[in-house]
Design a protein around this motif. Structure first.
Motif, short mmCIF file in Angstrom:
data_model
loop_
_atom_site.label_atom_id
_atom_site.label_comp_id
_atom_site.label_asym_id
_atom_site.label_seq_id
_atom_site.Cartn_x
_atom_site.Cartn_y
_atom_site.Cartn_z
N CYS A 118 34.78 47.84 40.17
CA CYS A 118 35.94 46.98 39.93
C CYS A 118 36.52 46.38 41.20
N PRO A 162 35.40 40.58 33.41
CA PRO A 162 35.41 41.86 34.10
C PRO A 162 34.02 42.47 34.16
N ASP A 215 40.10 44.80 40.22
CA ASP A 215 40.28 44.19 38.90
C ASP A 215 41.10 45.16 38.03
N TYR A 240 41.11 37.64 39.65
CA TYR A 240 40.19 37.78 38.53
C TYR A 240 40.53 36.87 37.36
#
Length: 552
Positions: free
Chosen positions: A23, A87, A42, A82
Motif C-alpha cells: 500500500c 487500490p 493508500d 491515490y
C-alpha cells in the motif's frame, strides 16, 4: 485507523519492503520513484499493521489519529495521491502479497572471494553503498572522507530544525563500527593520497563525493559584499569546519532576497526568519544562533523564474513554511498568471496548497513591517542585477510586468549545487558529473561513482539507496567476471600510508569520541548536540579516545 507518511519522509523505500499489502507507493520498481517528492500510503489498502512505522529511519510515519496540528494535513495529502487510482489488490495469503515469478537481480558464486572496496565520501550515497556491500557480500570496506568527521550532507546540509530527517544519518552511522568496515577520516584523495595509490590498495573504489559547489546567476553585482551562495549559508549555520563563522555577515539587513524556489531556498528562508528561541533547541551552529539573535531580518523574498504550478520545492517543505510560528506567508500577485494557476490547481497539486495563502501585490517602496516577520513568494520573476555600490543594496528583477527594484541587504542564490572535477577522474563540465555507465567510470576499470557526482544534484536522501544499488550491482558483476584489477598493496599498507600522509586522521573510535563530545556539549545547554565547528576541535576531541585504549 490507517497510517500516513509525513514531512520528514526520506523516500529510501525501507517502508515499502516491509509493507504486507503493497500500500506504499511509488515503489522502487515504479517509473516515478526517482522523481517523487515523498512516498504515500493508500488509506483504502492499509491494514494498520504498523510495520512501516517501525521500519522508517526518519520517524515520518504515524497513525492518522495521532496526527495533530500541522501534521494533520498529511492524512489528506496521502489520500490525494491515490484519487482516481485503483487500490493494490489484497489476496488471501499469510502475507497478503500477490506473488509473482521469483526474481534474483544479483547472483554471487558460493566461493566469491572477499574483496576490499574503498568508499570515498561518508554522506548518504557513500553509506548506502557501504551498507549494501556489508550486508549482502563479504567485502571489506574502507570509509574515507576528507573531513575528520562523517555524515556529509546529512550533517552539513539538512536544516537544523529538521531533526527527524537527520535520523537517516543515525541509521547509516551504525556501519561505522561494522566488523568489516574501517574508518579513515581526514584523508583527502588527490591531496593526501592519490587516486592511483588508493586504487593500488583496493580491488575497487567508489567515489561518493557529492556536488560541493554551487551554480552562479551570471548577473552584474553578483560578487558584491552581501551576495552569497546558499551553499555557503547552509554550511555556515550547520557549523561546517571549512566555513568560517565570519564568512556570513547578516549586518543590518531587514530584507533578504533568495533566488530559487527549491527546497534549499525554502530552508534558507525559514531559518533566516525563524524565532532564534526555537532554533536554540536544535544543533544549529553557535555562531549562527548568535548572529540570528542580533539580526534585523524581517522579510525574505523568494524569487522564482517559473509559476507556482512548476515550483521545484516539495509540498512538505511548503507546508513547513505555512506552519512557521510568528511568520506570515504571502504570494505576490504582481502577475495575473499566479492567481489563475493557484485557483485552477487540482487537489494534490503543489499550487493548490497556496489557495488559502494570503495574496498581495507587494509595494516594494515600503520597508518591511517592523512588527512582523514574513516570507514573500514572487513567481515569474528573474534577477537581473545586484545593485550596489560597495555592497548589495537592492536586487533588480524582471517579469511580465516589467522591471522592479527590490531593496535588500542580502542576496542569496539557491539555484542548485554543482559537482567539481576530481583528481584523476574524467569530468563532464556541462553536467558537473563524472561520465559513467551504470556507475562504472568511463575508461577506468575498478572505479565507480554514486550519488550526486554520478547523477547530478537531484533527489533527496533516500534516492541514494537505489542509486547505490545500481553501482554496487555493477561492481559485483565486474568482480564475478574477473574484471577488477588485483591490488598490489594490503589493507595494513594503506593504513600506514594514511597515517603517514594525513595530519588529521580519525578512525571509528575517534569518530565515536567526537559524537560523545558534541552530545555532552548539547546536554549542558538542553540541545541535542553542539557541533565542534573547526578541524582542530574535531581532531582534538577524536584524539581523546586514545586514552580509552588502542585504535583500530
Amino acid at each position: 485507523m490507517t497510517y500516513a507518511i509525513t514531512q520528514t519522509c526520506c523516500s529510501d523505500a525501507t517502508c515499502v519492503a516491509v509493507c504486507p499489502v503493497n500500500c506504499i507507493h511509488p515503489t522502487p520498481d515504479e517509473p516515478d520513484f526517482g522523481t517523487t517528492e515523498m512516498l504515500y500510503i493508500d488509506p483504502k489498502t492499509c491494514i494498520d499493521c504498523g510495520a512501516c512505522a517501525d521500519a522508517c529511519p526518519v520517524d515520518a510515519i504515524f497513525p492518522v489519529d495521532r496526527l495533530t496540528g500541522p501534521l494533520k494535513r498529511y492524512e489528506a495529502l496521502n489520500a490525494a495521491h491515490y484519487e482516481g487510482r485503483d487500490p493494490a489488490p489484497v489476496v488471501a495469503s499469510p502475507t497478503f502479497h500477490p506473488w509473482g515469478e521469483p526474481s534474483f537481480t544479483r547472483s554471487l558464486p558460493s566461493d566469491f572471494a572477499p574483496i576490499r572496496v574503498a568508499v570515498v565520501g561518508t554522506g548518504p550515497a557513500g553509506m548506502y553503498a557501504a551498507e549494501d556491500l556489508l550486508l549482502h557480500t563479504n567485502a571489506e570496506v574502507t570509509l574515507i572522507d576528507r573531513l575528520p568527521v562523517a555524515g556529509g550532507l546529512v550533517r552539513y546540509g539538512v536544516a537544523p530544525d529538521h531533526p527527524g530527517t537527520k535520523g537517516a544519518g543515525d541509521t547509516l552511522a551504525r556501519f561505522h563500527t561494522h566488523p568489516r568496515a574501517t574508518v579513515r577520516l581526514g584523508v583527502e584523495i588527490g591531496k593526501d593520497v592519490t587516486p592511483e595509490e588508493l586504487a593500488a590498495h583496493h580491488d575497487a573504489v567508489i567515489y561518493a563525493v557529492g556536488a560541493p559547489s554551487d551554480r552562479r546567476l551570471g548577473i552584474p553585482g553578483e560578487d558584491l559584499p552581501g551576495s552569497l551562495s546558499a551553499t555557503s549559508l547552509v554550511s555556515w549555520y550547520n557549523a561546517h569546519p571549512e566555513t568560517a563563522p565570519e564568512s556570513v555577515a547578516l549586518g543590518a539587513a531587514e530584507r533578504v532576497v533568495v533566488v530559487g524556489n527549491g527546497n534549499v531556498a525554502l530552508d534558507v528562508a525559514r531559518i533566516l526568519v525563524s524565532d532564534p528561541a526555537a532554533l536554540a533547541g536544535t544543533d544549529i551552529a553557535d555562531h549562527a544562533l548568535t548572529a540570528l539573535r542580533d539580526a534585523r531580518i524581517r522579510e525574505v523574498v523568494l524569487l522564482g523564474r517559473r509559476g507556482p504550478e512548476d515550483a521545484a520545492y516539495t509540498a512538505s517543505e511548503l507546508l513547513a513554511l505555512q506552519d512557521l510560528p510568528g511568520t506570515d506567508l504571502v504570494v505576490d500577485t504582481h502577475d495575473p498568471r499566479v492567481a489563475r494557476a493557484i485557483d485552477a490547481a487540482a487537489p494534490g497539486d503543489k499550487a493548490a496548497l497556496l489557495k488559502e495563502t494570503a495574496r498581495e501585490t507587494v509595494d516594494w517602496t515600503r520597508d518591511p513591517d517592523p512588527g512582523r516577520r514574513r516570507i514573500v513568494l514572487r513567481f515569474h520573476s528573474a534577477p537581473e542585477e545586484a545593485v550596489g555600490p560597495g555592497a548589495v543594496r537592492a536586487v533588480r528583477a524582471t517579469g511580465p510586468d516589467g522591471p522592479v527594484e527590490i531593496p535588500a541587504g542580502l542576496l542569496v542564490r539557491a539555484i542548485g549545487y554543482r559537482g567539481v572535477p576530481l583528481a584523476g577522474l574524467p569530468f563532464d563540465e556541462t553536467t558537473g558529473t563524472v561520465p559513467h555507465t551504470a556507475g562504472r567510470v568511463d575508461g577506468m576499470t575498478g572505479t565507480y561513482v554514486v550519488g550526486w557526482i554520478k547523477r547530478g544534484p537531484s533527489g533527496g536522501i533516500g534516492a541514494n539507496r537505489a542509486c547505490a544499488a545500481e553501482t554496487v550491482g555493477s561492481l559485483l558483476a565486474d568482480a564475478v567476471d574477473g574484471r577488477l584489477p588485483r591490488p598490489a598493496g594490503t589493507a595494513k599498507a594503506f593504513a600506514r600510508l594514511a597515517r603517514s600522509r594525513s595530519r588529521h586522521l580519525v578512525d571509528a573510535r575517534g569518530l565515536a569520541a567526537i559524537d560523545r563530545a558534541e552530545r555532552a556539549r548539547g546536554a549542558a545547554t538542553g540541545r541535542p548536540r553542539v557541533k565542534l565547528a573547526t578541524v582542530p576541535d574535531l581532531v582534538a576531541a577524536a584524539r581523546r579516545s586514545r586514552l580509552r585504549g588502542p585504535t583500530a
